[in-house]
Design an enzyme around this catalytic site. Sequence first.
Site, PDB file in Angstrom:
ATOM      1  N   TYR A  26       0.856  -1.192   0.000  1.00  0.00           N
ATOM      2  CA  TYR A  26       0.000   0.000   0.000  1.00  0.00           C
ATOM      3  C   TYR A  26       0.885   1.234   0.000  1.00  0.00           C
ATOM      4  CZ  TYR A  26      -3.440   3.483   1.605  1.00  0.00           C
ATOM      5  OH  TYR A  26      -4.255   4.592   1.728  1.00  0.00           O
ATOM      6  N   ASP A  72       9.205   2.517   0.074  1.00  0.00           N
ATOM      7  CA  ASP A  72       8.159   3.216   0.819  1.00  0.00           C
ATOM      8  C   ASP A  72       8.298   2.815   2.281  1.00  0.00           C
ATOM      9  OD1 ASP A  72       5.971   4.313   1.975  1.00  0.00           O
ATOM     10  OD2 ASP A  72       4.507   3.503   0.550  1.00  0.00           O
ATOM     11  N   LYS A 123       4.202   8.944   9.125  1.00  0.00           N
ATOM     12  CA  LYS A 123       3.906   8.331  10.434  1.00  0.00           C
ATOM     13  C   LYS A 123       4.859   8.789  11.545  1.00  0.00           C
ATOM     14  CE  LYS A 123       0.934   4.822   8.529  1.00  0.00           C
ATOM     15  NZ  LYS A 123       1.029   4.155   7.248  1.00  0.00           N
TER      16      LYS A 123
HETATM   17  C1  LIG Z   1       0.327   4.632   5.895  1.00  0.00           C
HETATM   18  C2  LIG Z   1       1.078   4.385   4.647  1.00  0.00           C
HETATM   19  C3  LIG Z   1       0.995   5.244   3.541  1.00  0.00           C
HETATM   20  C4  LIG Z   1       0.016   6.383   3.482  1.00  0.00           C
HETATM   21  O1  LIG Z   1       0.279   7.354   4.445  1.00  0.00           O
HETATM   22  P1  LIG Z   1      -0.924   8.383   4.821  1.00  0.00           P
HETATM   23  O2  LIG Z   1      -0.271   9.303   5.784  1.00  0.00           O
HETATM   24  O3  LIG Z   1      -2.005   7.532   5.410  1.00  0.00           O
HETATM   25  O4  LIG Z   1      -1.342   9.034   3.564  1.00  0.00           O
HETATM   26  C5  LIG Z   1       1.819   5.007   2.460  1.00  0.00           C
HETATM   27  N1  LIG Z   1       2.672   3.970   2.456  1.00  0.00           N
HETATM   28  C6  LIG Z   1       2.767   3.107   3.487  1.00  0.00           C
HETATM   29  C7  LIG Z   1       3.750   1.992   3.415  1.00  0.00           C
HETATM   30  C8  LIG Z   1       1.961   3.271   4.602  1.00  0.00           C
HETATM   31  O5  LIG Z   1       2.030   2.379   5.598  1.00  0.00           O
END
Ligand SMILES: *Cc1c(COP(=O)(O)O)cnc(C)c1O
Length: 430
Positions: A147, A242, A270
Amino acid sequence: MNARPRPQSEALFDAAQALIPGGVNSPVRAWKAVGGTPVHVARGYGPLVIDVDGYEYIDLVMSYGPLMLGHAPASVTEAIIEAAERGTTYGAPTGGEVQLARKIVELVPCVEKVRLVNSGTEATMSALRLARAHTGRDALIKFDGNYHGHGDSFLVKAGSGALTLGEPDSPGVPKALAELTLVADYNDLASVEALFDQNPDRIAAVFVEPVAGNMGTVPPVAGFLEGLRELCTRHGAVLVFDEVMTGFRVARGGYMERCGVMPDLVTLGKVIGGGLPIGAYGGRAELMNQVAPAGKMYQAGTLSGNPLAVAAGVAMLNELSEPGVYEGLEATGARLERGLLAAAAKHGVPMVVGRVGSMLCPYLAASEVTTFGDVMASDRARWVPFFHGMLERGVLLPPSPFEAWFLSTAHDDATIDQVIEAADGALAAI
Ligand SMILES: *Cc1c(COP(=O)(O)O)cnc(C)c1O
């Protein structure tokens, strides 16, 4: 065991459903995968949340990752208050954002320059634009079950049959755009190699969660990330890790620090906001200098580098720089993993635990989980009563078998042992 009545949560959820689509501001919070009324939180401290009906839970959601120090840690709270007293946003550069950028550059090995944004979604969208600008190519490769936020180019699933073109995974994503996203299998290097071979000189970037954390917790198999590095170098594509979830979660420098494989770009979010909205993308200076106004690739943000978010982030990263923090989190994660496996074995429930440091996911499965297919083959039906059994015993889990559980420095041994005791009861009952 009867579900405890939660009239206040129910009243709020009823009201919310009339006001907000599905009653929530992010889909997973609606508890569609587990059923029932979501717990509406009144407050949190340390490893605990208290709901609006007055029940206390050990929290293993931890806002899906940011809260490395538990809820409302004094250092972060004070930093936010101090920053707020000086004004919340200026639309002008500040010292705080320079401090946070310096921390990220110092601690994340692949980063020479970094741009702050407001969410992980923005970070990945911007990194993709930069990869396209840099290579002059339009297509990208991503992995099924990874994701990267809700940008159009990432809400794409594998096309059917021999076609390698992606298909929209949500109404509203243009087919023409989805076709530029090619979907490979996580932990299957051959699937990536095949896409490169079928699409010579078309691939701008490979996006990967170096530890897949949005299908539970699935670590990379030996050689997978090394292989991606090699393929990207050979084909002139940009490798993007990511690490929005894993950055400062599995190690200070993210998973790249643990595995030693260097991407060209990394996306963060995060943890680096200390619980306030933030995101970031960074990498080699040669790449980052293509971002406006240093270069021509446009990307901007009214609230980017927000003073409250960077103050919270700096306070968080300072705490995480203390010696022993990650060793402690590793021990906490290992203790929970051992306890869960022992409880499952005791009750004859097949379980494997995917874990990297303080992020983990117990799958109700008999054999190792390394692919998205393995995740989907786990016993998701039996996971639902497990979730509710844990809730009744005072443990709040993410409301989906595909979400990782997160621990913090506030989860001490006694707290973990309470979680294990709850799991013992919940597993006995399913
Ligand atoms: C949470 C997450 C996102 C998206 O971040 P948001 O702040 O919710 O837009 C993208 N990549 C990874 C791997 C994530 O865990």
